[in-house]
Design an enzyme around this catalytic site. Sequence first.
Site, PDB file in Angstrom:
ATOM      1  N   GLN A 117       0.635   6.317   1.275  1.00  0.00           N
ATOM      2  CA  GLN A 117       1.384   7.354   2.312  1.00  0.00           C
ATOM      3  C   GLN A 117       3.548   7.339   1.758  1.00  0.00           C
ATOM      4  O   GLN A 117       3.873   8.539   1.935  1.00  0.00           O
ATOM      5  CB  GLN A 117       1.757   6.784   3.480  1.00  0.00           C
TER       6      GLN A 117
ATOM      7  N   ASP B   3       0.587  -1.246   0.448  1.00  0.00           N
ATOM      8  CA  ASP B   3      -0.302   0.393   0.035  1.00  0.00           C
ATOM      9  C   ASP B   3       0.870   1.260   0.333  1.00  0.00           C
ATOM     10  O   ASP B   3       1.891   1.357   0.776  1.00  0.00           O
ATOM     11  CB  ASP B   3      -0.669  -0.093   1.216  1.00  0.00           C
TER      12      ASP B   3
END
Length: 404
Positions: free
Chosen positions: A202, A199
Amino acid sequence: MLDIQSIREDFPILASQVHGKPLIYLDNAATTQKPRSVVERIENGYYHVNANIHRGVHFLSQAATEAHEEARKTVQRFIHAYSSNEIIFTRGTTEAINLVASSFTEACLCEGDEIILSEMEHHSNIVPWQMQAARKGITIKFIPVTETGELCMDTYRSLFSERTRLVSVTHVSNVLGTVNPVREMIDFAHSREVPILLDGAQAVSHIPVDVQELDVEFYVFSAHKLYGPTGIGVLYGKEDWLDRLPPYQGGGEMIATVSFEKTTFNELPFKFEAGTPDYIGSTAFAAAIEYVEKLGLSHIAAYEQELLTYATEQLSAFEGLRIFGQAPDKSAVLSFLLRDIHPYDMGMLLDRLGIAVRTGHHCAQPLMKALGIEGTVRASFAVYNTKEEIDRLIEGVDRVAGMF
Ligand code: PMP
């Protein structure tokens, strides 16, 4: 190196006032502000290049299709993917993870199989897996987080079993700022022949990402955390993996032929892009990537590290201040609590001073539970923030401290 004042002028919103005070925007991990070039690309798209893509023979449709497919190539270049077929446009990180959770589970998981997540995941990398796990009887194991906010790597290795089928972890924590040791994690997973999803929500605005060098199977991120528009993001997947997975949604665009009896599916990347895509958003996304490339991601990262170090030093001087996330390798996210002051009180009082920080569980309730807290105050920095703004944050925290 970077001319921050001129960068700030690219972002009109930064000149605005909140409660009669100049806006200090420190909520960049939630979403970044947008430069003029991104907003102008949207305006130009709707004013001059708007027609539904892919199916049209007319001029405008072809121009819009070309712009959309050019945007795909820009994303491909940005993350160094081998082929633009490996770039699937989604609504964002969340939809990209839901897509993999749904299609991977369908094709690759049986009852009793196991997947590995971590305790520091955003809800969007937990809930889709739980939904699939409930459907098929799959076990989810979680890598614990240490006191400094790092993944416990010994436990990571010990979680693998004969039934492990996938690892899905965040590249960078949205709460702790920790940059996870993804090289080591990928290598270990591959040594056990297990694919891995990262993921990158960020990560992509702070760390140059090369998916081929990482040799990662799936990588997901959202445009809006990268100075781009909302409502669009990316699933990168290795072509052989994407080929193996069934479509996620059915509809137009994703088909080759349809009859009442049977449908055959389109090739990559269209197999995973049902319906009219956000072809204006994709071109604005490309404008955001071009903006970041122009500044240079390594320059952005170095400057943000200066801001992080400065803010950490200043904040640490407060008595009774706890910083959550002390990993040596951290991105520009600073989560803290001051004494027993509730994060919402801190957030609301800072807001009165024009300072936007995020408070609460940051969509990471399991992590909050592991840390034994309800929430934190989170300041997160982007390339347009300044040390003067951090000084204002520190003055604000000092003022709030004096009130309690
Ligand atoms: N993962 C992480 C680590 C995030 O920080 C976020 C956004 N806060 C998401 C996933 C979800 O991103 P989006 O809401 O853009 O789908």
